[in-house]
Design a protein around this motif. Structure first.
Motif: not given
Ligand code: UDP
Length: 251
Positions: A110, A112, A138, A163-164, A166, A168, A190, A193, A223
């Motif tokens: 997951g 970048s 990811g 780490a994709l 939510s 996903r 996330g 990150d 957000r």
């Molecule tokens: N991401 C990914 N592939 C995708 C879409 C998102 O790897 O197709 C990653 C994005 O780079 C980031 C994470 O998913 O690192 C999303 O973080 P976010 O803080 O939005 O997630 P949350 O904790 O709010 O669900």
């Protein structure tokens, strides 16, 4: 270890605190089966009520951690149970500690490419003994997923962090869990990150006051739409509480 599972507006969550969640992970790691861990917060509860696929994904998780203070508050206030908050972002390093102590192999999927590689470098420094068996950013195209699953299995990873974001990552874990030979798979949103230093977590004071969501909103105003679900959730909990008191059924 069987945890009590309650449901808030039809969406399941486990009645656990941090030590219990960690003991469950240890149990899964030592056992024969496997399973995935998903975090439940108010936003996800509201979404899962309208999204049958997300609800199904959550129901198929082995461990559902109460990740938001709103979930803890709702469960206690509605008299459903007494979970404590288990932030996914704190559970992940604790799982890494267990992994390091037990010499487990970890796969990171997951975020970048830069973030993903950085996390693969940082984690063994933070948790000496932890073995990174493989890592993959990811942004994998759907036709390439079978190859990724094969790579994860070939790496002999026992712990997989996904780490994709939510929902996903919940969809991905539900779909691929049966094909994976990992024991524990955690959806960490996330968190990569944050580990890579691209996004800052809320300072300790905000975290202690359960205002992490507010800090994130102030830093990432985009957000707002997602967090607009929070007051709706709070309102629903209060209505449910009043309805329970007056004996009126709610749907
Ligand atoms: N991401 C990914 N592939 C995708 C879409 C998102 O790897 O197709 C990653 C994005 O780079 C980031 C994470 O998913 O690192 C999303 O973080 P976010 O803080 O939005 O997630 P949350 O904790 O709010 O669900």
């Amino acid at each position: 270890m069987n945890n009590e599972r309650i449901d808030i507006f039809g969406v399941p969550v486990d009645v656990v605190d941090f030590p219990r969640a960690l003991a469950t992970v240890d149990d899964i790691l030592r056992g024969d089966g496997g399973g995935f861990i998903a975090a439940v917060n108010p936003e996800k509860i509201m979404r899962a009520r309208d999204d049958a696929r997300l609800l199904q994904a959550l129901k198929s998780a082995k461990l559902l951690i109460p990740d938001g203070i709103g979930v803890v508050w709702a469960a206690r206030w509605l008299g459903l149970g007494c979970p404590s908050r288990v932030p996914g972002a704190d559970l992940m390093p604790a799982i890494c500690e267990i992994g390091a102590a037990q010499g487990r192999n970890v796969f990171l999927f997951g975020a970048s490419p830069e973030v993903n590689e950085k996390v693969a470098r940082i984690l063994p420094e933070r948790h000496p003994g932890l073995r990174i068996a493989g890592f993959q950013h990811g942004y994998v195209r759907e036709p390439d997923m079978p190859r990724l699953v094969a790579d994860i299995n070939a790496s002999r990873a026992e712990i997989l962090f996904v780490a994709l974001g939510s929902p996903r990552q919940e969809f991905w874990m539900m779909q691929h869990a049966p094909e994976l030979s990992v024991k524990v798979c955690q959806g960490v949103g996330g968190s990569f990150d944050v580990i890579a230093g691209k996004v800052r977590r809320a300072p300790a004071l905000f975290r202690r006051m359960h205002l992490e969501w507010f800090y994130r909103l102030a830093r990432e105003p985009q957000r707002l739409r997602r967090q607009a679900e929070l007051p709706k959730f709070a309102w629903r909990v209060m209505r449910e509480k009043w309805a329970n008191r007056s004996g009126v059924a709610m749907n």
